[in-house]
Structure formats: C-alpha cells, structure tokens
Design a protein around this motif. Structure first.
Motif: not given
Length: 235
Positions: A133-151
């Motif tokens: 899950q921590k790897v999953n979070l890194v992959l999701t949060l490492m880019f600068d985008s205006p909308l983030i969806i976290l399930d």
C-alpha cells in the motif's frame, strides 16, 4: 471543478447510480462515503472514464469527458486493490511508471516519508500488504496533478504511515489540489475531510461539512453521524 449531471448507471437490472447530480468545487478534501454497493466505486470510475454511464454527463473544468481521454493526465488514482507484477522490484516498478508518464516526479521524498528505502531492491511478491500500500501511495502521489482520487488509502497502513499520509494530504490541499477520498475509517475522514458526500443506493443523501453533518444528526462525531443517517434512510 467537477460537475455531474443526471448520471444513471445500470449493470444488467441493477441500478447503481440513479439521476445523480453533484458539483465538486476545486480545492479541498472530499470524502465519498456509503456502505458497500452504494455506488461509490462506480461514481469514481465514471469520473475516470473507466465506466460509461447510461445517461447523464460529467464535466471537468466545464468540458464534458465524453469521448475524451487527455483530461485523465491531470488525475492521479489510487485503486482500492493494486495488482503489481510480482517479479518486479519496487524500484523497477517506480522507474517503469515514471517512464510511462514522462513527467517530473517527487518519488524520493515519498519513499523517505513512508520508510520504503529498505524495500527498493525487494520483489513485490515478497512485500506485506501494508508495504504494498505504501508503494501504491508513492506511485499515486509522486506526480503533480490537480485532482487526486484515493480509494481506501489507509488500508494496511501502520500508525506512523497513517500520520504521514494525513500530513501529506493536508500539504496537497494547501497547494490547491482537489482530493476525492473513500474510506471506511470514520476517524480518518473526520480528521482530513472538508466535505462529506454520503451515497446510498446510487443517490446522495448528504453533502456538506463534517460539522454540518454532526449538527444535522445531533451527534458528536462523524462515525455516529453516518450511522444516524444510515438508520434514518433504512427506517
């Protein structure tokens, strides 16, 4: 801004979203709540273009997403269950995602934040659920985008990682980003959410701040307030 107009979605005879209207203003953390089968995941996947509604429209920044795909480049998505290639090492997966996206990233900060340095050379098949899950979070949060969806972003996280996640989400919000979050952990929702949307059987039964929710239900915390709404709607 996300505008959802008259959204309907059926899977066979099962009507998952029913004439759903919703406006999400930019900036802030919005928690999308509801029991299993309420339509949360279908709503999220409709915004992502992974589910095509039977009726209605979704507009992002005033433009319909129908037959569009480029808008997704401005969205980061953390799925509830991530299936990684087991034979890859953590650092290989991160590098692969960076190569695919071809965008500037801040993975080193996130690797340090979630304490993943000792796992970079380990294969994904050897990792615990919490570490994945921590790897999953890194992959999701490492880019600068205006909308983030976290399930369900808190799944499997230890208390220290959970604190770091909450602090990071707050920083993202302070940078003007919009975060859509689903979670079954009401304490997490109460601590991070600026707005709560409660879905049941494909309809919105509440939209507003946690304080408004508690005042409306005369409860002292979000967990009891959500339970009160659930009891009222099933009465």
């Amino acid at each position: 801004m996300i505008q959802i107009k008259n959204l309907h979605k059926k899977f066979g005879k099962n009507e998952v979203l029913r004439d759903l209207d919703l406006t999400i203003e930019p900036g802030g953390i919005i928690a999308v709540l509801g029991p299993n089968g309420s339509g949360k995941t279908t709503l999220i996947k409709s915004i992502l273009g992974m589910v095509i509604p039977n009726e209605g429209d979704i507009l992002i920044n005033g433009k319909s997403i129908k037959r569009e795909w480029k808008y997704r480049q401005q969205i980061e998505y953390l799925p509830q269950i991530a299936n990684f290639p087991n034979n890859l090492k953590v650092k290989e997966l991160i590098r692969m995602i960076k190569d695919l996206r071809q965008r500037e990233s801040n993975e080193m900060h996130l690797i340090a934040l979630f304490g993943l340095e000792p796992f970079l050379d380990k294969k994904l098949s050897t990792l615990s659920g919490g570490t994945k899950q921590k790897v999953n979070l890194v992959l999701t949060l490492m880019f600068d985008s205006p909308l983030i969806i976290l399930d369900e972003p808190t799944t499997g996280l230890d208390p220290v990682a959970l604190i770091h996640l909450k602090e990071h989400l707050q920083r993202e919000k302070d940078n003007g980003k919009t975060l859509l979050v689903t979670s079954h952990i009401m304490q997490f929702v109460e601590e991070v959410a600026d707005e709560i949307i409660y879905l049941l059987e494909g309809k919105i039964y509440f939209q507003g701040s946690p304080e408004k929710l508690k005042n409306q239900t005369r409860q002292t915390n979000v967990e009891h307030a959500i339970a009160a709404i659930a009891e009222t709607t099933h009465a």
